[in-house]
Structures are given as C-alpha cells and as structure tokens.
Motif scaffolding. Sequence first.
Motif, short mmCIF file in Angstrom:
data_model
loop_
_atom_site.label_atom_id
_atom_site.label_comp_id
_atom_site.label_asym_id
_atom_site.label_seq_id
_atom_site.Cartn_x
_atom_site.Cartn_y
_atom_site.Cartn_z
N LEU A 148 6.70 10.90 19.87
CA LEU A 148 5.39 11.14 19.25
C LEU A 148 5.46 12.49 18.56
CD1 LEU A 148 2.32 10.72 18.72
CD2 LEU A 148 1.92 11.84 20.94
N ASP B 62 3.58 15.26 16.87
CA ASP B 62 2.21 15.77 16.85
C ASP B 62 2.18 16.99 15.95
OD1 ASP B 62 -0.33 16.86 17.48
OD2 ASP B 62 0.48 17.86 19.26
N THR C 255 0.37 19.82 14.55
CA THR C 255 -0.81 20.50 15.07
C THR C 255 -0.83 21.94 14.59
OG1 THR C 255 -1.99 21.02 17.13
CG2 THR C 255 0.41 21.15 17.20
N CYS D 101 -7.44 19.30 16.69
CA CYS D 101 -6.26 19.13 17.55
C CYS D 101 -6.63 19.41 18.99
CB CYS D 101 -5.14 20.07 17.11
SG CYS D 101 -4.64 19.87 15.39
N GLU E 132 -6.72 16.81 22.32
CA GLU E 132 -6.04 17.09 23.58
C GLU E 132 -7.01 17.03 24.76
OE1 GLU E 132 -2.90 20.12 21.35
OE2 GLU E 132 -4.42 20.90 22.73
N TRP F 9 -6.34 13.00 24.96
CA TRP F 9 -5.09 13.08 25.74
C TRP F 9 -5.37 13.18 27.24
CZ3 TRP F 9 -0.54 16.27 23.36
CH2 TRP F 9 -0.30 15.84 22.04
N LEU G 295 1.51 8.97 27.58
CA LEU G 295 2.18 10.13 26.98
C LEU G 295 3.21 10.72 27.93
CD1 LEU G 295 -0.86 11.97 25.31
CD2 LEU G 295 0.91 10.65 24.15
N ILE H 186 7.26 14.02 23.49
CA ILE H 186 6.23 14.62 22.62
C ILE H 186 6.81 15.83 21.90
CG2 ILE H 186 3.91 15.60 22.51
CD1 ILE H 186 3.32 14.23 25.19
N SER I 249 5.36 18.56 19.60
CA SER I 249 4.21 19.22 18.98
C SER I 249 4.72 20.30 18.03
CB SER I 249 3.29 19.84 20.04
OG SER I 249 2.61 18.84 20.76
N GLN J 290 6.39 18.20 7.27
CA GLN J 290 5.30 17.22 7.24
C GLN J 290 4.99 16.78 5.82
OE1 GLN J 290 1.48 18.69 8.49
NE2 GLN J 290 0.54 16.67 8.57
N PRO K 149 -5.17 16.93 13.05
CA PRO K 149 -3.86 16.55 13.59
C PRO K 149 -3.31 15.34 12.84
CG PRO K 149 -5.58 15.74 15.02
CD PRO K 149 -6.27 16.56 13.97
N TYR L 211 -0.32 12.23 13.57
CA TYR L 211 0.54 11.66 14.61
C TYR L 211 1.46 10.59 14.02
CZ TYR L 211 -3.00 13.83 17.58
OH TYR L 211 -3.85 14.73 18.16
#
Length: 681
Positions: free
Chosen positions: A554, A556, A558, A565, A569, A573, A582, A588, A590, A628, A638, A640
């Motif tokens: 995943l 993330d 952020t 974001c 969470e 989350w 998760l 993960i 981030s 990104q 955020p 994903y």
Amino acid sequence: MKKLFCLFLLINTFVQSQVKNPIKWEFEIHTLQQNQYEAVFTAFIEKGWHLYSKDIKVENAIPTTFTYPKNPNVKLLGNTKEIGKKIEEYSDVFEGTLVYLSNKVEYRQKFEVTGNKPIKFEAEVEFQICNDKVCLAPDGESFSRTVKPENIDELRSSVSSQAIDNKENHSQLNASEVVDKEDIINVNKDNIVIPSLDINNPINKACGEKIIQDEGFLWIFIFGFISGLIALLTPCVYPMIPLTISYFTKQAKNKKQGKKDALIYAFFILLIFLLFTLPFHLINGINPDIFNQLSTNIGLNLVFFIIFIIFAFSFFGYYDITLPSWMVNKSDKASETGGVIGLFFMALTLVIVSFSCTGPVLGSILAKAIQNPTQLTMAFGGCGLAWALIFGGFALFPQFLHNMPKSGGWMNTIKVVLGFLELALAFKFLSKADLVAKTFFLKREIFVGIWILIALAIVLYLLGVIKFPHDDKKAKIGSGRKVWAGIFTIIGIYMIPGLFPSDKPNLKLMSGLTPPLNISIYHKENEKGVLGLNIIHDYNQALELAKKENKPILIDFTGYGCENCRKMEEYIWSNPQIWQILNTEFIIASLYVDDSELLPKEEQKVVDLKEGRKRKIKTIGKKWSTFQRENFNTNSLPFYVLITPDNKILNFPVAGYKNKNDFQNFLQCGFKTFKELKNKQ
C-alpha cells in the motif's frame, strides 16, 4: 460596458488556464583546448513567449539565473554570457524597464578542469517565462555531464571536420559523447519513472476508480460562505449594510433604479472577491505541485503563525490593521465617476475599508485553500456571495432593515471571540511548520493544552471575567453570552482526553487539526508508526520487504501538513477491521511529499522526467512528490495505490478522504486480485 467585458474576459482566461511548458532546453559541452571547455545551454521558446534576461534589474521581476555546484576540480572562467536578441520595454506595473528575450537564447560558460580524472560538470538554471497575458510559475532545470580529460584527443578525432570548423572554430561534442555510461545507470536507479506503473491499466479495472472522490470544492465553498456571513457581523462591515442600502434607495431617481444599482453593486462585490484570486491562477503551469509546496513551506507557515497572532490582538482591540489611506482615497474618488464604473469602485471601497475585520477571516480561507487555486476561488466566491446576497437581498426588500439588530457591544463580543479563534489557528500553523521541519517540539498534548486554555479564556470572557479595551465596563451578561460560554465549556471538556496517553484516537472530531498520535510527550521515538502499524518511509525498502514476505504494497502518499491524511489515519485506519487488514496483509509505504530533510549527498542526483526534462532532487519530500507526479499524474493528498512486489498496479488508486466502506472495499479488492495472481503462478 467595454471595461466590464474585459473583466469577464480575464475571468474566462484564468478559469480555462492549463498547464503549459513553452520552453525546451538543450545542453552541450564544447572543447576549447587542453582541459578547457565551454558549456552551452540553449533555450528554445515557443512563439509569443519570452524569457527574462539574466541582467534584468527591475525589482520583483525574476531574472534567469545560472548556478554551478561547487566542485574542487572545476574552475569557472568568467561569467555566464547571454546571447540573443534583447528587447527592452518599460512596464507600468513594475515601474521599470524589462529586458527579455524570445525564440532562441544561448547561455555560455567557460570552465577549466584540473587533474586527469573524469569530473561531473553540473549546472542549474532558475527562470520565469511569460507572454503578454500571463507569467508561469518560476521554474528550473538541472544539467549534468561527465567530462574525461584524458580522452580529449580521442573525442576530438571522433568529431567530424564540419563540427570542428563551426561556431568560432570550437570543437563541438554531442551531449551523448561526454556522458559517462555509469552516470546514466545511476540516474535510472533512482526509480522516479517506473514504466510498469501504468495508472490507466491496472490488473483489475473493476474496483477503485468509481470511488475516487473530487477535490471537495463544495465544502470549501460552504466554508467560504459561512466565513463571509461571520465577517458581516463584525463592527467594520455590519453598520455599512443599512447605510449603503439606504444610499441606493434614497439617491436613485426612482425605486426601480435604486434596486437595479444596488444589485449591480452586490454583483461587483462578488466579482471583486473572485478577482482577488486571479493571480493564483495566472501562476499556474510548469510546476504542478507548487501550491502543495507553498502550503507545507516551513517559512510560510511560520509567517502565518505570526500574522494570525497579530490579527488576534487586533481583534482584541489593542490596535487596528488597515490598508494604506491612499488606496482608500483613490478607490473612493474613482467611485464618484458614477454609472457602472462608479458602482464597481464603490464596492471596491467597501472591501478595502472593511479589511481590518475581513482580513483575518479571508486570511484563514487563504491558508485553508492555498493548496489549489480553484479551491481558493471557490472559498472567496462563497465569501463574496454571502456579502452579495445580504446587500442584494436588503436592496430588494429594504423594509427588513427595520428588523435588524442595532449596532452595539454584541459586535465587539463577536470580534473578540474571533480573536481567540485566530489565536488557536495560529498554533495550527506553528504545528504544521513543526511537523514539516521534523523538530516535533509542539507535542500533541501541548497543542491540545493550548487549545483548552483558549477555550477557557473564551468562557471567562463571555462571562465577563476578562475585559478588553473596547468592552463596555458595565455590560450585562445576557443569555446569548451564557449559551455560548456553555458551548465553549463543552468543547474544552471534550479536548481533555487529549492530554493523556492513548494508542487509539481520542479526539476524532479534531482529526487533522491536532498533531498525530505518535507526536506525543509519552512516546520516546517520534518516528514510531501511527496506530502501532509497521510503516516504512522508503519505497525501495518496501519493495524489498514485499518480495521477501510475498505481500502487496500500500503506497500512502501523505504529508506532515496534510489534514485529510491525519483524518484517514484516525477515523478510518483505526477501525478494527481495516487496522487488521493493514497490519497483516500489506506492506505499508508512507511517503511524505513535504519532508524537507536533505537526501544523503550520494542520493542528490539529476533524474529524467517524462516530458524530457531533468531535475535535481535534493530533499526526501521532493523525491516522493516527483515520484507521485511522474508515475500517477497527480499531487493529491492522501493518495493510495496498491501494487505487487514487481511494480504492477493491482486496481485503480483512490484519492482524498474515504469513508470506511469504500476504503475497505478498495483494500479487499486489491488483496483479492493479488491472491488470484499468486494462485495462477
């Protein structure tokens, strides 16, 4: 009407503005003699656009600037020369003579190489490009070539005689002839552009795409509208409503004309608010994440912190903040011309005169919507519409003026309470700067404690315990003040659990406003993962772990300054079902796009971008924001993405704040797709 048409044309221009890149750069190195070279940077500019000269002297205009990172084996010979047809033109806006170039411009820099080992010659250019209507955001380009002094004779022999005889008898070396193969490999190892990450063709196209949300423009508009209504209740604006409407109904030749003029006046108020956002649209263009960079800029957030402190004490009544009197006088004088133009300047005068009360409110809108110029326009449009409806509504139904409450001490009470809220917002900006700088001195509990004290101060003020300069010393405490004192008491009590240690969210209604749970006085390590999850902050490390454990990743995207974001969470989350998914099914990663920490020296490299440009990546945040943007064509936060350990997208990515069901479906669909792939292998 001609002037009105021009105003509408301007608005239409910025609404339809798109990202442009009207300049291309080429870079070559010419051999002059033993160990001496000349770097040639050529800018090819599209017709109608121009580049400011490097020698421009006008304040606020951005000259083209070349910088050369220090290298002990490179000695610059003289200054960078600018070659091209220069055009000089006096600008009323800049109050000076602009010097710019168009079509094709060359910049030449001679340098000498010491020693016999290969060296890397690096250069960076910062520039701004404009046409006769707009200027694009300041941008830059990075250049890098490896030169091998010991191979000069071989390089010369490989160049054709035609190349040797051209341009001042210089031996021209093609860029590919002076680039070390090893250097190319290093650039590609940065993994900025990964071809297999095809956002348009995930493995499973059945999930993800339908639940991607928009930018939340409606909520930004509503926020602006409510802020506009609040600003109307301040002492600078509220008394203007009956005075202004009375002017239109009494001074007009007839009631019909009075109402018509008042409605035009209200329309101009809305138009002026929209025009205030025009510069933010005209700075669109080359760097798509410029507004993200602004919103998370440490210095800018510290400036906002100071400004909001100043606004707060102004609202408390210790001093007034006003725009220069010459601005008010000029606008007021222009309003005397009469007709439609006169009405426009009357509206402008109202906005300027009201600045001392509306400035702080509009400042909070600017700070909230600065990440996106369209959001900013929606916010200011909402604020302007609130004013336009009030002025226009009372113009149509002036009899309601008699039912309006009289101006008095209640307006000063509103202003002081707004001052306390400005004070609370100031610490929000300080917190964002603290998070982005990774100093972490403003812990979650300290931040919450400050807000509790502010809530307590509001309660004491509303109950008459605290007084400010413009308060009536013998004012009665009415039921309205008591009700609001009760509301702020409840708010203060609600925040008390935030003072105590917790691994689970305890202030969900304030998610995104407070620092994250792991930035706590009770945690010894500030980098501990949120909610106890094992979180990696480097994409390549996540890939290695995913291959080892045979799990999907995943990603993330952020930011330390990203409110949505934090909401994801703490609201989503933290849900037991999602937390379990998760924690057990995904690796993960981030990636913080606003991390200002410098990369290790060996990782600060020039990388190739999709559009053929090159850029030097110096900070962790710049690396991941470029990653990104280049692979997923977005800078939303955020954001994903679910991928396999071999860099393939499982399903369509999702952006923005999600509800529990949508996010859980997104995760489950991606994981199911990954399991099906494993079973086929």
